[in-house]
Write a protein that holds these residues in place. Structure first.
Motif, mmCIF file in Angstrom:
data_model
loop_
_atom_site.group_PDB
_atom_site.id
_atom_site.type_symbol
_atom_site.label_atom_id
_atom_site.label_comp_id
_atom_site.label_asym_id
_atom_site.label_seq_id
_atom_site.Cartn_x
_atom_site.Cartn_y
_atom_site.Cartn_z
ATOM 1 N N UNK A 11 0.873 -1.179 0.000
ATOM 2 C CA UNK A 11 0.000 0.000 0.000
ATOM 3 C C UNK A 11 0.909 1.227 0.000
ATOM 4 N N UNK A 12 1.196 1.775 -1.183
ATOM 5 C CA UNK A 12 2.161 2.872 -1.300
ATOM 6 C C UNK A 12 1.832 4.087 -0.425
ATOM 7 N N UNK A 13 0.554 4.331 -0.152
ATOM 8 C CA UNK A 13 0.148 5.510 0.611
ATOM 9 C C UNK A 13 0.702 5.518 2.029
ATOM 10 N N UNK A 14 1.021 4.346 2.573
ATOM 11 C CA UNK A 14 1.518 4.311 3.947
ATOM 12 C C UNK A 14 3.004 3.990 4.041
ATOM 13 N N UNK A 15 3.651 3.819 2.928
ATOM 14 C CA UNK A 15 5.077 3.435 2.931
ATOM 15 C C UNK A 15 5.949 4.444 3.680
ATOM 16 N N UNK A 35 3.015 -8.673 12.895
ATOM 17 C CA UNK A 35 2.566 -8.621 11.503
ATOM 18 C C UNK A 35 1.808 -7.317 11.278
ATOM 19 N N UNK A 36 2.150 -6.618 10.218
ATOM 20 C CA UNK A 36 1.474 -5.373 9.901
ATOM 21 C C UNK A 36 0.096 -5.655 9.338
ATOM 22 N N UNK A 37 0.008 -6.668 8.505
ATOM 23 C CA UNK A 37 -1.289 -7.045 7.952
ATOM 24 C C UNK A 37 -1.190 -8.437 7.364
#
Length: 57
Positions: A7-11, A53-55
């Motif tokens: 998810x690039x928006x949270x990188x 784990x992040x997700x």
């Protein structure tokens, strides 16, 4: 190693958070070393972030 979703928006936020955790750990290590040197016994802050784990798991 944490499990990351693509998810690039949270990188940027994840990268900054990891950098702050690393910096915090370095500061804790330095402070604990200073205490040990001054007081002559092992010091432990008892505060260490843990990665999960992040997700996805």
């Amino acid at each position: 190693m944490p499990l990351d979703c693509d998810i690039p928006e949270i990188a940027d936020e994840v990268a900054a958070g990891r950098a702050l955790v690393a910096l915090g750990n370095r500061l804790l290590d330095t402070g604990e070393s200073d205490i040990e040197e001054l007081e002559g016994h092992q010091a432990a802050s008892g505060i260490r972030p843990r990665w999960g784990a992040v997700c996805g798991s």
